[in-house]
Design a protein around this motif. Structure first.
Motif, PDB file in Angstrom:
ATOM      1  N   ARG A  19      11.780  36.182  20.187  1.00  0.00           N
ATOM      2  CA  ARG A  19      11.491  36.712  18.854  1.00  0.00           C
ATOM      3  C   ARG A  19      12.781  36.920  18.073  1.00  0.00           C
ATOM      4  N   ASP A  21      13.806  38.814  15.028  1.00  0.00           N
ATOM      5  CA  ASP A  21      13.319  39.820  14.093  1.00  0.00           C
ATOM      6  C   ASP A  21      14.414  40.843  13.797  1.00  0.00           C
ATOM      7  N   THR A  22      14.037  41.937  13.172  1.00  0.00           N
ATOM      8  CA  THR A  22      14.997  42.955  12.751  1.00  0.00           C
ATOM      9  C   THR A  22      15.818  43.487  13.919  1.00  0.00           C
ATOM     10  N   THR A  23      15.210  43.589  15.067  1.00  0.00           N
ATOM     11  CA  THR A  23      15.896  44.121  16.243  1.00  0.00           C
ATOM     12  C   THR A  23      16.894  43.130  16.824  1.00  0.00           C
ATOM     13  N   THR A  24      16.550  41.850  16.816  1.00  0.00           N
ATOM     14  CA  THR A  24      17.372  40.845  17.505  1.00  0.00           C
ATOM     15  C   THR A  24      18.294  40.049  16.582  1.00  0.00           C
ATOM     16  N   GLN A  27      22.193  40.259  16.799  1.00  0.00           N
ATOM     17  CA  GLN A  27      22.784  39.534  17.932  1.00  0.00           C
ATOM     18  C   GLN A  27      23.060  38.082  17.544  1.00  0.00           C
ATOM     19  N   SER A  53      11.067  36.792  11.592  1.00  0.00           N
ATOM     20  CA  SER A  53      10.865  37.603  10.392  1.00  0.00           C
ATOM     21  C   SER A  53      11.876  37.186   9.321  1.00  0.00           C
ATOM     22  N   THR A  55      14.535  38.618   8.499  1.00  0.00           N
ATOM     23  CA  THR A  55      15.917  38.751   8.967  1.00  0.00           C
ATOM     24  C   THR A  55      16.357  37.511   9.741  1.00  0.00           C
TER      25      THR A  55
END
Length: 100
Positions: A19, A21-24, A27, A53, A55
């Protein structure tokens, strides 16, 4: 998310799995910035991306901008079906270089 990176001369290959997304995305942004140093062509393999997403779109545009600004290019390789749909819906498929 997992990011795999390899280099062959001035070509850099980045494969993204999972995934994006905003969390990854931070990185991947870090990897893109580091990998772009001295690179002429950046290949971004998105075949393993199951979800992306806005991002993730931002990271792809960042790679495109960094490489273009340095006189190189960024090539999206084998986008997953989900990624392809997102790129088409946002018309980014008209802007980016692709290799399927």
């Amino acid at each position: 998310m997992e990011v795999k990176q390899s280099r062959n001369g001035t070509n850099v290959n980045i494969a993204v799995l999972g995934r994006l997304d905003t969390t990854t995305a931070p990185q991947l942004e870090k990897v893109i910035k580091e990998a772009s140093q001295g690179a002429k062509v950046m290949y971004l393999d998105l075949s393993g991306v199951e979800y992306m997403s806005s991002t993730g779109l931002r990271d792809i545009l960042l790679a495109h901008k960094i490489m273009g600004g340095a006189g190189g290019k960024m090539v999206v390789q084998r986008p997953s079906e989900f990624v392809q749909q997102v790129l088409e819906a946002t018309s980014m498929d008209k802007l980016l270089n692709f290799e399927k």
